[in-house]
Design an enzyme around this catalytic site. Structure first.
Site, PDB file in Angstrom:
ATOM      1  CB  SER A   9     -42.535   7.574 -19.397  1.00  0.00           C
ATOM      2  OG  SER A   9     -43.314   7.226 -20.362  1.00  0.00           O
ATOM      3  CG  HIS A  34     -44.359   3.893 -17.119  1.00  0.00           C
ATOM      4  ND1 HIS A  34     -45.754   3.141 -16.307  1.00  0.00           N
ATOM      5  CD2 HIS A  34     -45.013   4.586 -17.772  1.00  0.00           C
ATOM      6  CE1 HIS A  34     -46.487   2.848 -16.632  1.00  0.00           C
ATOM      7  NE2 HIS A  34     -46.202   3.751 -17.888  1.00  0.00           N
ATOM      8  CG  ASP A  36     -45.989   4.328 -21.938  1.00  0.00           C
ATOM      9  OD1 ASP A  36     -45.166   5.817 -21.499  1.00  0.00           O
ATOM     10  OD2 ASP A  36     -46.882   4.389 -20.451  1.00  0.00           O
ATOM     11  CG  MET A  38     -49.094   3.263 -26.585  1.00  0.00           C
ATOM     12  SD  MET A  38     -48.473   4.700 -26.728  1.00  0.00           S
ATOM     13  CE  MET A  38     -48.421   5.846 -25.119  1.00  0.00           C
ATOM     14  CG  HIS A  67     -49.671   1.244 -19.112  1.00  0.00           C
ATOM     15  ND1 HIS A  67     -49.720   3.049 -19.535  1.00  0.00           N
ATOM     16  CD2 HIS A  67     -50.572   1.433 -19.294  1.00  0.00           C
ATOM     17  CE1 HIS A  67     -50.431   3.582 -19.320  1.00  0.00           C
ATOM     18  NE2 HIS A  67     -51.161   2.317 -19.309  1.00  0.00           N
ATOM     19  CG  MET A  69     -52.175   2.193 -22.763  1.00  0.00           C
ATOM     20  SD  MET A  69     -50.587   3.157 -22.753  1.00  0.00           S
ATOM     21  CE  MET A  69     -49.234   2.786 -22.489  1.00  0.00           C
ATOM     22  CG  MET A 140     -54.411   6.183 -17.013  1.00  0.00           C
ATOM     23  SD  MET A 140     -52.980   5.859 -17.866  1.00  0.00           S
ATOM     24  CE  MET A 140     -51.811   6.998 -18.962  1.00  0.00           C
ATOM     25  CG  ASP A 178     -48.654   6.798 -17.007  1.00  0.00           C
ATOM     26  OD1 ASP A 178     -48.890   6.086 -17.539  1.00  0.00           O
ATOM     27  OD2 ASP A 178     -48.198   8.047 -17.151  1.00  0.00           O
TER      28      ASP A 178
HETATM   29  C1  DX5 Z   1     -49.352   7.701 -21.834  1.00  0.00           C
HETATM   30  C2  DX5 Z   1     -48.530   7.033 -21.025  1.00  0.00           C
HETATM   31  C3  DX5 Z   1     -47.710   8.217 -20.091  1.00  0.00           C
HETATM   32  C4  DX5 Z   1     -46.644   8.937 -21.271  1.00  0.00           C
HETATM   33  C5  DX5 Z   1     -46.281  10.198 -19.867  1.00  0.00           C
HETATM   34  O1  DX5 Z   1     -50.806   7.351 -22.191  1.00  0.00           O
HETATM   35  O2  DX5 Z   1     -48.952   5.883 -20.585  1.00  0.00           O
HETATM   36  O3  DX5 Z   1     -46.388   7.434 -19.823  1.00  0.00           O
HETATM   37  O4  DX5 Z   1     -45.516   8.903 -21.720  1.00  0.00           O
HETATM   38  O5  DX5 Z   1     -46.108  11.075 -20.452  1.00  0.00           O
HETATM   39  P1  DX5 Z   1     -45.708  12.560 -19.667  1.00  0.00           P
HETATM   40  O6  DX5 Z   1     -44.963  12.038 -18.376  1.00  0.00           O
HETATM   41  O7  DX5 Z   1     -44.807  13.609 -20.783  1.00  0.00           O
HETATM   42  O8  DX5 Z   1     -47.259  12.692 -19.855  1.00  0.00           O
HETATM   43 ZN    ZN Z   2     -47.373   5.026 -19.397  1.00  0.00          ZN
END
Ligand code: DX5
Ligand code: ZN
Length: 222
Positions: A9, A34, A36, A38, A67, A69, A140, A178
């Protein structure tokens, strides 16, 4: 059982040395990257957008697993497709404010892998109507919004149910977990049926990325 894939990630990477970080995780054996996304609304954090996806695309041939969010993922979809996403995963929760079936169709029509995800508090039943439209189901294992959180073992029940559906209906369906994935949580995740492991801190905070990737795949599953 599909092969185990490791998806570092980028959220946990050192953004000031992004190219070097990408080259290091590729050399370490990463299968996907990956990303993320947000927006500070769907989750209580702001990360990055299509420009970061495009920047990562410039430095890697690996599949980009995006991903989302965010609220209104359907509205922002074209910008992530254009940025070079290979698969796009959206949330099923109503707080994402979109027509899930329509958004999944739009991802498919854009030529990307179709992913759907549910938060820990969301029951498995919420995604069941959409399973046959998916290439990837992301379960998740933390509440989304931050890296470095503790893995929730009770989510393995959902992984088992998803595995049952996959084995009976679509062996090609990727089952991704994840959040809080480390060697001691990767093994039960794989044993319960997950084949894609997203990991942020357990890779980018490790002294040796290759060893970290090996350990996640570990337990003789290599
Ligand atoms: C959280 C993300 C994850 C996160 C994982 O909302 O979707 O992808 O970055 O990080 P770790 O592996 O540190 O939990
Ligand atoms: Zn993620």
């Amino acid at each position: 059982m599909p092969p185990v894939l490791i998806a570092p990630s980028i959220l946990a990477a050192d953004f000031s040395h992004l190219q070097a970080e990408i080259e290091k995780v590729e050399a370490a054996g990463a299968d996907w990257l990956h990303l993320d996304i947000m927006d500070g609304h769907f989750v209580d954090n702001i990360s990055f957008g299509p420009a970061m996806v495009a920047a990562v695309r410039k430095h890697s041939e690996l599949p980009l697993d995006v991903h989302l969010m965010i609220q209104h993922p359907d509205h922002y979809l074209p910008s992530f497709v254009e940025a070079g996403a290979n698969s796009i995963t959206v949330h099923v929760e109503p707080e994402a404010e979109h027509d899930v079936a329509k958004t999944l169709d739009a991802i498919r029509a854009a030529g990307c892998g179709v992913g759907l995800t549910l938060n820990p508090a969301t029951p498995f039943e919420a995604i069941e109507p959409f399973l046959s439209a998916l290439d990837l189901l992301l379960i998740m294992t933390v509440h989304p919004g931050f890296g470095g959180q503790a893995f929730r073992p009770e989510m393995m029940e959902k992984v088992r149910r998803a595995k049952q559906w996959r084995d009976a209906n679509n062996p090609k369906l990727h089952l991704e977990v994840d959040g809080g994935i480390k060697p001691d949580t990767a093994k039960p995740s794989i044993e319960n049926g997950a084949n894609v492991l997203v990991a942020g801190t357990s890779i980018f905070r490790a002294p040796d990325y290759a060893e970290a990737v090996r350990a996640l795949r570990g337990g003789g599953l290599e």
